[in-house]
Design an enzyme around this catalytic site. Structure first.
Site, PDB file in Angstrom:
ATOM      1  N   HIS A 176       0.841  -1.199   0.000  1.00 15.72           N
ATOM      2  CA  HIS A 176       0.000   0.000   0.000  1.00 15.72           C
ATOM      3  C   HIS A 176       0.876   1.249   0.000  1.00 15.72           C
ATOM      4  O   HIS A 176       1.884   1.312   0.703  1.00 15.72           O
ATOM      5  CB  HIS A 176      -0.908   0.014   1.244  1.00 15.72           C
ATOM      6  CG  HIS A 176      -2.071  -0.924   1.141  1.00 15.72           C
ATOM      7  ND1 HIS A 176      -3.163  -0.842   1.961  1.00 15.72           N
ATOM      8  CD2 HIS A 176      -2.314  -1.974   0.308  1.00 15.72           C
ATOM      9  CE1 HIS A 176      -4.032  -1.781   1.641  1.00 15.72           C
ATOM     10  NE2 HIS A 176      -3.535  -2.483   0.644  1.00 15.72           N
ATOM     11  N   TYR A 189      -9.251   5.176   7.766  1.00 15.35           N
ATOM     12  CA  TYR A 189      -9.404   5.513   9.186  1.00 15.35           C
ATOM     13  C   TYR A 189     -10.466   6.600   9.263  1.00 15.35           C
ATOM     14  O   TYR A 189     -10.313   7.661   8.657  1.00 15.35           O
ATOM     15  CB  TYR A 189      -8.101   6.054   9.751  1.00 15.35           C
ATOM     16  CG  TYR A 189      -6.995   5.041   9.952  1.00 15.35           C
ATOM     17  CD1 TYR A 189      -6.221   4.582   8.883  1.00 15.35           C
ATOM     18  CD2 TYR A 189      -6.703   4.549  11.227  1.00 15.35           C
ATOM     19  CE1 TYR A 189      -5.202   3.665   9.074  1.00 15.35           C
ATOM     20  CE2 TYR A 189      -5.678   3.628  11.425  1.00 15.35           C
ATOM     21  CZ  TYR A 189      -4.939   3.188  10.344  1.00 15.35           C
ATOM     22  OH  TYR A 189      -3.921   2.272  10.536  1.00 15.35           O
ATOM     23  N   PRO A 223      -3.603  -0.292  18.883  1.00 12.71           N
ATOM     24  CA  PRO A 223      -3.320  -0.691  17.491  1.00 12.71           C
ATOM     25  C   PRO A 223      -3.645   0.377  16.442  1.00 12.71           C
ATOM     26  O   PRO A 223      -3.422   0.158  15.271  1.00 12.71           O
ATOM     27  CB  PRO A 223      -4.180  -1.932  17.286  1.00 12.71           C
ATOM     28  CG  PRO A 223      -5.186  -1.912  18.357  1.00 12.71           C
ATOM     29  CD  PRO A 223      -4.635  -1.121  19.489  1.00 12.71           C
ATOM     30  N   LYS A 238       1.490  -0.318  15.191  1.00 10.90           N
ATOM     31  CA  LYS A 238       2.898  -0.372  15.624  1.00 10.90           C
ATOM     32  C   LYS A 238       3.259  -1.632  16.398  1.00 10.90           C
ATOM     33  O   LYS A 238       4.432  -1.992  16.457  1.00 10.90           O
ATOM     34  CB  LYS A 238       3.206   0.840  16.515  1.00 10.90           C
ATOM     35  CG  LYS A 238       3.301   2.144  15.753  1.00 10.90           C
ATOM     36  CD  LYS A 238       4.430   2.134  14.752  1.00 10.90           C
ATOM     37  CE  LYS A 238       4.010   2.746  13.439  1.00 10.90           C
ATOM     38  NZ  LYS A 238       4.819   2.335  12.312  1.00 10.90           N
ATOM     39  N   TYR A 253       4.142   6.241  10.489  1.00  7.12           N
ATOM     40  CA  TYR A 253       3.315   5.083  10.122  1.00  7.12           C
ATOM     41  C   TYR A 253       4.118   4.061   9.314  1.00  7.12           C
ATOM     42  O   TYR A 253       4.033   2.859   9.536  1.00  7.12           O
ATOM     43  CB  TYR A 253       2.102   5.550   9.299  1.00  7.12           C
ATOM     44  CG  TYR A 253       1.000   4.517   9.173  1.00  7.12           C
ATOM     45  CD1 TYR A 253       1.094   3.470   8.262  1.00  7.12           C
ATOM     46  CD2 TYR A 253      -0.149   4.592   9.951  1.00  7.12           C
ATOM     47  CE1 TYR A 253       0.098   2.511   8.151  1.00  7.12           C
ATOM     48  CE2 TYR A 253      -1.168   3.646   9.838  1.00  7.12           C
ATOM     49  CZ  TYR A 253      -1.016   2.605   8.926  1.00  7.12           C
ATOM     50  OH  TYR A 253      -2.023   1.649   8.820  1.00  7.12           O
TER      51      TYR A 253
HETATM   52  P1  FAS Z   1       2.731 -12.187  21.422  1.00  2.91           P
HETATM   53  O1  FAS Z   1       1.756 -11.893  22.525  1.00  2.91           O
HETATM   54  O2  FAS Z   1       2.260 -12.215  20.015  1.00  2.91           O
HETATM   55  O3  FAS Z   1       3.415 -13.616  21.675  1.00  2.91           O
HETATM   56  C1  FAS Z   1       3.741 -14.026  22.977  1.00  2.91           C
HETATM   57  C2  FAS Z   1       3.774 -15.549  22.959  1.00  2.91           C
HETATM   58  O4  FAS Z   1       4.235 -16.009  24.237  1.00  2.91           O
HETATM   59  C3  FAS Z   1       2.377 -16.147  22.744  1.00  2.91           C
HETATM   60  O5  FAS Z   1       2.424 -17.126  21.740  1.00  2.91           O
HETATM   61  C4  FAS Z   1       2.038 -16.743  24.107  1.00  2.91           C
HETATM   62  O6  FAS Z   1       1.251 -17.907  23.986  1.00  2.91           O
HETATM   63  C5  FAS Z   1       3.411 -17.076  24.661  1.00  2.91           C
HETATM   64  N1  FAS Z   1       3.480 -17.120  26.130  1.00  2.91           N
HETATM   65  C6  FAS Z   1       2.885 -16.279  27.008  1.00  2.91           C
HETATM   66  N2  FAS Z   1       3.194 -16.641  28.273  1.00  2.91           N
HETATM   67  C7  FAS Z   1       4.014 -17.740  28.177  1.00  2.91           C
HETATM   68  C8  FAS Z   1       4.655 -18.572  29.134  1.00  2.91           C
HETATM   69  N3  FAS Z   1       4.510 -18.363  30.445  1.00  2.91           N
HETATM   70  N4  FAS Z   1       5.407 -19.604  28.691  1.00  2.91           N
HETATM   71  C9  FAS Z   1       5.563 -19.831  27.359  1.00  2.91           C
HETATM   72  N5  FAS Z   1       4.973 -19.077  26.395  1.00  2.91           N
HETATM   73  C10 FAS Z   1       4.208 -18.042  26.821  1.00  2.91           C
HETATM   74  N6  FAS Z   1      -0.856  -4.936  16.639  1.00  2.91           N
HETATM   75  C11 FAS Z   1      -1.043  -4.243  15.482  1.00  2.91           C
HETATM   76  O7  FAS Z   1      -0.085  -3.675  14.956  1.00  2.91           O
HETATM   77  N7  FAS Z   1      -2.299  -4.190  14.892  1.00  2.91           N
HETATM   78  C12 FAS Z   1      -3.381  -4.838  15.436  1.00  2.91           C
HETATM   79  O8  FAS Z   1      -4.481  -4.764  14.901  1.00  2.91           O
HETATM   80  C13 FAS Z   1      -3.231  -5.565  16.633  1.00  2.91           C
HETATM   81  N8  FAS Z   1      -4.289  -6.243  17.179  1.00  2.91           N
HETATM   82  C14 FAS Z   1      -4.100  -6.949  18.353  1.00  2.91           C
HETATM   83  C15 FAS Z   1      -5.162  -7.651  18.973  1.00  2.91           C
HETATM   84  C16 FAS Z   1      -4.966  -8.348  20.181  1.00  2.91           C
HETATM   85  C17 FAS Z   1      -6.121  -9.096  20.825  1.00  2.91           C
HETATM   86  C18 FAS Z   1      -3.703  -8.322  20.809  1.00  2.91           C
HETATM   87  C19 FAS Z   1      -3.486  -9.013  22.145  1.00  2.91           C
HETATM   88  C20 FAS Z   1      -2.650  -7.644  20.209  1.00  2.91           C
HETATM   89  C21 FAS Z   1      -2.826  -6.958  18.972  1.00  2.91           C
HETATM   90  N9  FAS Z   1      -1.785  -6.272  18.342  1.00  2.91           N
HETATM   91  C22 FAS Z   1      -1.936  -5.586  17.197  1.00  2.91           C
HETATM   92  C23 FAS Z   1      -0.485  -6.283  18.875  1.00  2.91           C
HETATM   93  C24 FAS Z   1       0.140  -7.620  18.532  1.00  2.91           C
HETATM   94  O9  FAS Z   1       0.220  -7.764  17.133  1.00  2.91           O
HETATM   95  C25 FAS Z   1       1.467  -7.666  19.216  1.00  2.91           C
HETATM   96  O10 FAS Z   1       2.174  -6.445  19.073  1.00  2.91           O
HETATM   97  C26 FAS Z   1       2.324  -8.798  18.740  1.00  2.91           C
HETATM   98  O11 FAS Z   1       1.589  -9.977  18.867  1.00  2.91           O
HETATM   99  C27 FAS Z   1       3.586  -8.786  19.594  1.00  2.91           C
HETATM  100  O12 FAS Z   1       4.269  -9.967  19.363  1.00  2.91           O
HETATM  101  P2  FAS Z   1       5.060 -10.697  20.565  1.00  2.91           P
HETATM  102  O13 FAS Z   1       5.836  -9.688  21.309  1.00  2.91           O
HETATM  103  O14 FAS Z   1       5.717 -11.857  19.936  1.00  2.91           O
HETATM  104  O15 FAS Z   1       3.917 -11.150  21.608  1.00  2.91           O
HETATM  105  C1  PHB Z   2      -5.018  -4.708  10.554  1.00  2.00           C
HETATM  106  O1  PHB Z   2      -5.084  -4.878   9.321  1.00  2.00           O
HETATM  107  O2  PHB Z   2      -5.228  -5.630  11.376  1.00  2.00           O
HETATM  108  C2  PHB Z   2      -4.693  -3.334  11.096  1.00  2.00           C
HETATM  109  C3  PHB Z   2      -4.222  -2.362  10.228  1.00  2.00           C
HETATM  110  C4  PHB Z   2      -3.924  -1.097  10.721  1.00  2.00           C
HETATM  111  C5  PHB Z   2      -4.107  -0.836  12.070  1.00  2.00           C
HETATM  112  C6  PHB Z   2      -4.568  -1.825  12.947  1.00  2.00           C
HETATM  113  C7  PHB Z   2      -4.873  -3.079  12.445  1.00  2.00           C
HETATM  114  O3  PHB Z   2      -3.832   0.417  12.564  1.00  2.00           O
END
Ligand code: FAS
Ligand code: PHB
Length: 392
Positions: A72, A200, A294, A298, A386
């Site tokens: 994009h 947005y 989100p 980032k 961004y």
């Molecule tokens: P993660 O949380 O992805 O991974 C951590 C891992 O550690 C998981 O697999 C977990 O099972 C494991 N773990 C936890 N405790 C443990 C333990 N005690 N022992 C062993 N393993 C363990 N970011 C965006 O940019 N856009 C979005 O739209 C967006 N939506 C999101 C929606 C939700 C519901 C959440 C929670 C986050 C969202 N995020 C979004 C942010 C998300 O993408 C995170 O930034 C990203 O997953 C970060 O990656 P990790 O740091 O690897 O953490």
């Molecule tokens: C997504 O595609 O999941 C998405 C994109 C932009 C955002 C948040 C989520 O700011």
């Protein structure tokens, strides 16, 4: 069991770090408490900075991304009856790529299971010990028994609810937090996206975001009150509210295509930073150390940035014995974490309608949006943040 680097968590941070270390010839082990199906199905992020795409290609995880990712060149802002496109390419020379976090996890898990290093599913870390002494170790439960992973270094990539962060003594740990008075209701729908780029929107009743996963799958988000039960939002109600909020733009002929909703998840909105991101031989990366709302896309990209720094630091240690880059990690990582935290806070407060918003606050936020729509400098700052600041 013993390894050089013990990694807790097989999310994007843990998996990418493991891949980088493996390719550098550095021994590591990943402990993941969930099973493979769960982590590969967890719906989360979707927008990748150019640096994240580079990092995935560099470890051999770019082929599906290059084939299926959607590049994009900008985003659209809608507010107060106007629409404005922020042209990333023209303003920064950089672009972004839509490719779901679920696909990144699948690609990295497949590589790791095929080529190593060891990845243990169902292995729940219960404690990090000895980080500040001579024998760092992770105590974990796996297949019904307690076990210990002896390490030279431990990297907590276990997300916001993990155990690693608590191994930084409370007396040495400073956390900065803000919880927002709203959440996101995120949906996946089997319908072609109604726009080629992300939209947005700041509608009168709240925020809405149009994103996508493929030419036939839409990803959309709706600001809802905290504690909302997704079951209270049947498909029609979601589409009606999204329609109302996207109508904040200037094109009366634009329509939002509707289709069957296949997934509904609620995401609370918070800003969180833990300092320092290191304690002795324990390092924290990704959501284990920081959370951003989100709105600025980032979260995932920050996690990748952290582990790109760590990959370089461990490689330098492996090649030269120098810990200089590891010693520099907390400061280098936090500099970017705070930039992303501020940007995500700005995007969130500018585009959401908090409960009981005053007329004055509404006009302030609309004026911020108008400034971006009318000033190249303001638009360029949004585009720079961004698309992702350069790695250095
Ligand atoms: P993660 O949380 O992805 O991974 C951590 C891992 O550690 C998981 O697999 C977990 O099972 C494991 N773990 C936890 N405790 C443990 C333990 N005690 N022992 C062993 N393993 C363990 N970011 C965006 O940019 N856009 C979005 O739209 C967006 N939506 C999101 C929606 C939700 C519901 C959440 C929670 C986050 C969202 N995020 C979004 C942010 C998300 O993408 C995170 O930034 C990203 O997953 C970060 O990656 P990790 O740091 O690897 O953490
Ligand atoms: C997504 O595609 O999941 C998405 C994109 C932009 C955002 C948040 C989520 O700011």
């Amino acid at each position: 069991m013993r390894t050089t680097v013990g990694i807790i968590g097989a999310g994007p941070a843990g998996l990418l770090l493991a891949r980088q270390l493996h390719l550098a010839g550095i021994d590591c082990v990943v402990l993941e408490n969930r099973d493979r199906a769960y982590i590969e199905a967890r719906q989360r992020a979707g927008m990748l900075e150019a640096g994240t795409v580079e990092a995935l290609r560099a470890v051999g995880a770019g082929s599906r991304l290059d084939a299926e990712g959607l590049e994009h060149h900008g985003i659209e802002l809608r507010f107060d009856g106007t629409s404005h496109r922020v042209d990333f390419r023209a303003l920064t020379g950089r672009t972004v790529t839509v490719y779901a976090q679920t696909e990144i996890v699948k690609d990295l898990v497949a590589l790791q299971l095929a080529e190593g290093p060891p990845l243990f599913f169902g292995a729940e870390a219960v404690a990090v010990e000895g980080a500040d002494g001579g024998s760092p170790r992770v105590r974990y439960r796996h297949e019904g028994r307690e076990a210990t992973l002896e390490c030279d270094w431990i990297v907590g990539c276990d997300g916001f609810h993990g155990v690693a962060r608590s191994a930084v003594p409370a007396a040495l740990r400073t956390t900065y937090e803000r919880d927002y008075p709203f959440s996101w209701l995120g949906i996946l729908a089997d319908v072609a996206p109604s726009s080629d780029e992300l939209v947005y929107a700041r509608g009168a009743t709240g925020f809405a975001l149009l994103s996508m996963r493929s030419p036939t799958v839409s990803r959309l988000y709706l600001q809802v009150p905290n504690g909302t039960d997704p079951a209270d939002w049947p498909d029609e109600r979601i589409w009606d509210e999204l329609d109302a909020r996207f109508a904040a733009g200037s094109d009366p002929d634009w329509t939002l295509r509707r289709g069957p909703v296949t997934s509904k998840t609620l995401t609370p909105m918070r800003s969180f930073v833990c300092e320092p991101m290191r304690h002795g031989r324990l390092l924290l990366a990704g959501d284990a150390a920081h959370i951003v709302p989100p709105t600025g896309a980032k979260g995932l990209n920050l996690a990748v940035f952290d582990v790109r720094l760590l990959g370089r630091a461990f490689e330098a240690l492996h090649r030269t014995g120098s810990t200089a880059l590891l010693d520099a990690y907390p400061r280098a990582a936090l500099r970017r974490v705070w930039q992303a935290t501020r940007f995500s806070y700005d995007m969130t407060t500018m585009l959401h309608v908090p409960p009981g918003e005053s007329d004055f606050d509404r006009r302030i936020e609309l004026t911020r949006l108008e400034r971006i729509a009318t000033s190249r400098d303001a638009a360029a700052e949004l585009a720079a943040q961004y698309t992702g600041l350069p790695l250095e």
